[in-house]
Motif scaffolding. Structure first.
Motif, short mmCIF file in Angstrom:
data_model
loop_
_atom_site.label_atom_id
_atom_site.label_comp_id
_atom_site.label_asym_id
_atom_site.label_seq_id
_atom_site.Cartn_x
_atom_site.Cartn_y
_atom_site.Cartn_z
N ASP A 20 -9.18 5.18 -1.57
CA ASP A 20 -8.49 6.28 -0.89
C ASP A 20 -8.55 7.56 -1.72
O ASP A 20 -8.75 8.66 -1.18
N LEU A 41 -0.18 9.96 -1.96
CA LEU A 41 -0.84 8.67 -1.79
C LEU A 41 -0.13 7.57 -2.58
O LEU A 41 0.16 6.50 -2.04
N SER A 44 3.10 6.68 -1.08
CA SER A 44 3.00 5.81 0.10
C SER A 44 2.88 4.34 -0.29
O SER A 44 3.14 3.45 0.53
N GLU A 45 2.51 4.07 -1.51
CA GLU A 45 2.37 2.70 -1.97
C GLU A 45 3.70 2.10 -2.41
O GLU A 45 4.03 0.96 -2.08
N LYS A 182 7.18 5.55 3.64
CA LYS A 182 5.88 5.26 3.04
C LYS A 182 4.74 5.70 3.97
O LYS A 182 3.75 6.28 3.52
N LYS A 183 4.90 5.42 5.25
CA LYS A 183 3.86 5.83 6.21
C LYS A 183 3.79 7.36 6.31
O LYS A 183 2.71 7.94 6.45
N ARG A 186 1.77 8.71 3.46
CA ARG A 186 0.32 8.54 3.64
C ARG A 186 -0.24 9.62 4.57
O ARG A 186 -1.34 10.14 4.35
N ALA A 189 -0.59 12.69 2.68
CA ALA A 189 -1.74 12.63 1.77
C ALA A 189 -3.02 13.05 2.46
O ALA A 189 -4.05 13.24 1.80
#
Length: 276
Positions: A20, A41, A44-45, A182-183, A186, A189
């Protein structure tokens, strides 16, 4: 005491994030410009920017962890501790505050049993006061994962967080349907939002903002103008150089004004002592 080196991501997570990150970095002519989306990013993890995440960003961009930390701690959109599935931000800036934002924030703190920047025990909601949600036309405003909930009250905001905790569907006043924090990270990002209809629902400014824009541009007709043009009387086509009748508080741009330097009859002098 000095901290131990940040733990590494598990091998399968590291491989996925590296793929990514490579896609993100390729968007920029200078790799350092990719730091902000890379922080989203890693957020989001884990749901926040951990020391592991900052070390990952530094490795990918050839930066020091100090350089990455300086950016991650500057922007409030990057969480520095584990947070909930839903980031509930209450605007407590001037306009929202006087319209009820402070009352909403106090109500949610008591109802949820948390303080500012704290998360409920079930991990569902993180409460935070926000300086400005950039939606003053709809004050007081609450945002959940950066989606707008306009014209809130303590009662409606309480129902909102109760619905979030209970897992009930919640629809923003404007914008795309809610997803987890989290979504959301992303998407920020730079990765596409693949939910059906989400992009089309993202929308833009609300009706009140658009009306204000038309007024500012004079597109709502002369009778709707809030502030008259300089040198113009309401409903009259006065010459531009004719003063507006009754104008007592001119703009500072309407120079020259009678000031101490240009008004010999009222020279500036030393301030009088208190009581004189």
């Amino acid at each position: 005491m000095p901290q131990l080196p940040a733990p590494a991501y598990p091998a399968e997570v590291l491989a996925r994030l590296e793929a990514d990150a490579k896609e993100v970095i390729a968007r920029y002519p200078g790799s350092r410009s990719a730091l902000l989306p890379l922080l989203h990013l890693v957020q989001s993890e884990e749901g926040y920017v951990s020391r592991t995440g900052m070390a990952f960003c530094a490795d990918q961009l050839g930066l020091t962890t100090a350089e990455v930390t300086a950016v991650a701690t500057f922007y409030t959109m990057y969480r520095r501790r584990p947070s909930g599935d839903y980031q509930v931000g209450v605007c407590t800036n001037t306009l929202c505050a006087v319209m009820g934002g402070d009352a909403i924030f106090d109500q949610l703190k008591e109802h949820l049993g948390v303080g500012n920047d704290e998360t409920t025990e079930d991990g569902k909601v993180t409460l935070e006061h926000i300086e400005c949600n950039a939606a003053c036309d709809f004050a007081p405003v609450v945002m959940v994962n950066w989606e707008f909930f306009d014209n809130q009250t303590p009662e409606s905001a309480t129902r909102l967080v109760d619905d979030l905790i209970a897992g009930r569907t919640v629809e923003p006043t404007r914008g795309a349907p809610l997803c987890t924090y989290k979504k959301t990270a992303r998407i920020l990002a730079g990765f596409p939002d693949t939910r059906p209809g989400a992009v089309e629902a993202s929308g833009g400014a609300g009706a009140a903002s658009l009306v204000g824009l038309k007024l500012a541009r004079g597109e709502a007709g002369p009778q709707a103008r809030v502030v008259g043009q300089r040198g113009e009387r309401a409903g009259d086509e006065a010459p531009r150089d004719e003063p507006q009748k009754g104008a007592e508080h001119l703009s500072s741009h309407d120079a020259p004004q009678q000031t101490s330097a240009s008004d010999p009859d009222n020279p500036a002098g030393p301030a009088a002592e208190e009581g004189e």
